[in-house]
Design a protein around this motif. Sequence first.
Motif, PDB file in Angstrom:
ATOM      1  N   THR A 207       8.781 -56.926 -16.745  1.00  0.00           N
ATOM      2  CA  THR A 207      10.031 -57.273 -15.697  1.00  0.00           C
ATOM      3  C   THR A 207      11.274 -56.631 -15.951  1.00  0.00           C
ATOM      4  OG1 THR A 207       8.905 -59.105 -14.642  1.00  0.00           O
ATOM      5  CG2 THR A 207      11.123 -58.764 -14.158  1.00  0.00           C
ATOM      6  N   VAL A 208      11.907 -55.556 -15.653  1.00  0.00           N
ATOM      7  CA  VAL A 208      13.020 -54.974 -16.016  1.00  0.00           C
ATOM      8  C   VAL A 208      14.136 -55.407 -15.216  1.00  0.00           C
ATOM      9  CG1 VAL A 208      14.321 -52.936 -16.307  1.00  0.00           C
ATOM     10  CG2 VAL A 208      11.897 -52.934 -16.659  1.00  0.00           C
ATOM     11  N   GLU A 209      15.262 -56.286 -15.643  1.00  0.00           N
ATOM     12  CA  GLU A 209      16.542 -56.495 -14.905  1.00  0.00           C
ATOM     13  C   GLU A 209      17.598 -55.595 -15.160  1.00  0.00           C
ATOM     14  OE1 GLU A 209      19.747 -60.315 -15.038  1.00  0.00           O
ATOM     15  OE2 GLU A 209      17.660 -60.807 -15.620  1.00  0.00           O
ATOM     16  N   LEU A 210      18.011 -55.251 -14.217  1.00  0.00           N
ATOM     17  CA  LEU A 210      19.096 -54.094 -14.184  1.00  0.00           C
ATOM     18  C   LEU A 210      20.499 -54.876 -14.089  1.00  0.00           C
ATOM     19  CD1 LEU A 210      17.713 -51.741 -11.703  1.00  0.00           C
ATOM     20  CD2 LEU A 210      17.089 -51.809 -13.986  1.00  0.00           C
ATOM     21  N   LYS A 211      21.576 -54.096 -14.595  1.00  0.00           N
ATOM     22  CA  LYS A 211      22.753 -54.700 -14.603  1.00  0.00           C
ATOM     23  C   LYS A 211      23.432 -54.791 -13.222  1.00  0.00           C
ATOM     24  CE  LYS A 211      23.922 -52.008 -18.797  1.00  0.00           C
ATOM     25  NZ  LYS A 211      24.765 -51.062 -19.305  1.00  0.00           N
ATOM     26  N   ASN A 212      22.819 -54.383 -12.144  1.00  0.00           N
ATOM     27  CA  ASN A 212      23.050 -54.602 -10.577  1.00  0.00           C
ATOM     28  C   ASN A 212      22.351 -56.063 -10.333  1.00  0.00           C
ATOM     29  OD1 ASN A 212      20.771 -53.675 -10.023  1.00  0.00           O
ATOM     30  ND2 ASN A 212      21.495 -52.311  -8.697  1.00  0.00           N
ATOM     31  N   ASP A 213      21.689 -56.778 -11.156  1.00  0.00           N
ATOM     32  CA  ASP A 213      21.113 -58.026 -10.916  1.00  0.00           C
ATOM     33  C   ASP A 213      19.826 -57.604  -9.976  1.00  0.00           C
ATOM     34  OD1 ASP A 213      22.881 -59.458 -12.270  1.00  0.00           O
ATOM     35  OD2 ASP A 213      24.049 -59.729 -10.302  1.00  0.00           O
ATOM     36  N   LEU A 214      19.259 -56.388  -9.840  1.00  0.00           N
ATOM     37  CA  LEU A 214      17.991 -56.208  -9.375  1.00  0.00           C
ATOM     38  C   LEU A 214      17.064 -56.257 -10.726  1.00  0.00           C
ATOM     39  CD1 LEU A 214      16.142 -55.059  -7.175  1.00  0.00           C
ATOM     40  CD2 LEU A 214      16.825 -52.693  -7.943  1.00  0.00           C
ATOM     41  N   SER A 215      15.691 -57.029 -10.072  1.00  0.00           N
ATOM     42  CA  SER A 215      14.788 -57.468 -11.289  1.00  0.00           C
ATOM     43  C   SER A 215      13.497 -56.965 -10.360  1.00  0.00           C
ATOM     44  CB  SER A 215      14.719 -58.872 -11.248  1.00  0.00           C
ATOM     45  OG  SER A 215      15.562 -59.425 -12.307  1.00  0.00           O
ATOM     46  N   ILE A 216      12.871 -55.879 -11.261  1.00  0.00           N
ATOM     47  CA  ILE A 216      11.687 -55.110 -10.977  1.00  0.00           C
ATOM     48  C   ILE A 216      10.518 -55.511 -11.907  1.00  0.00           C
ATOM     49  CG2 ILE A 216      10.751 -52.847 -10.342  1.00  0.00           C
ATOM     50  CD1 ILE A 216      13.629 -51.836  -9.926  1.00  0.00           C
TER      51      ILE A 216
END
Length: 95
Positions: free
Chosen positions: A16-25
């Motif tokens: 799971t990758v959490e991005l700086k814009n709070d999107l978790s993929i």
Amino acid sequence: MLIFSFFKTLTDQVITVELKNDLSITGTLKSVDQFLNIRLDGISVEDPERHPHMLAVKNCFIRGSVVRYVRMAAKSVDTTLLEDATRREAKEAKK
């Protein structure tokens, strides 16, 4: 280079990758490069109500500079291999 080598061992694992814009993929790691750019296949979003535009996406490329965290299963991390590599890298840095 230690982090890059570590991520190369996680190829074909679900992360799971959490991005700086709070999107978790969440998806299967297919590739990573020396800049920690990540390619995921078979992705899903943790909060689809907040990011409905991501529901149609099946794979993605994530630029390393926008990654906040990478989460993975504890069983997929070989801690002894990671400790040994860290010791070797520290020893080479002292020379």
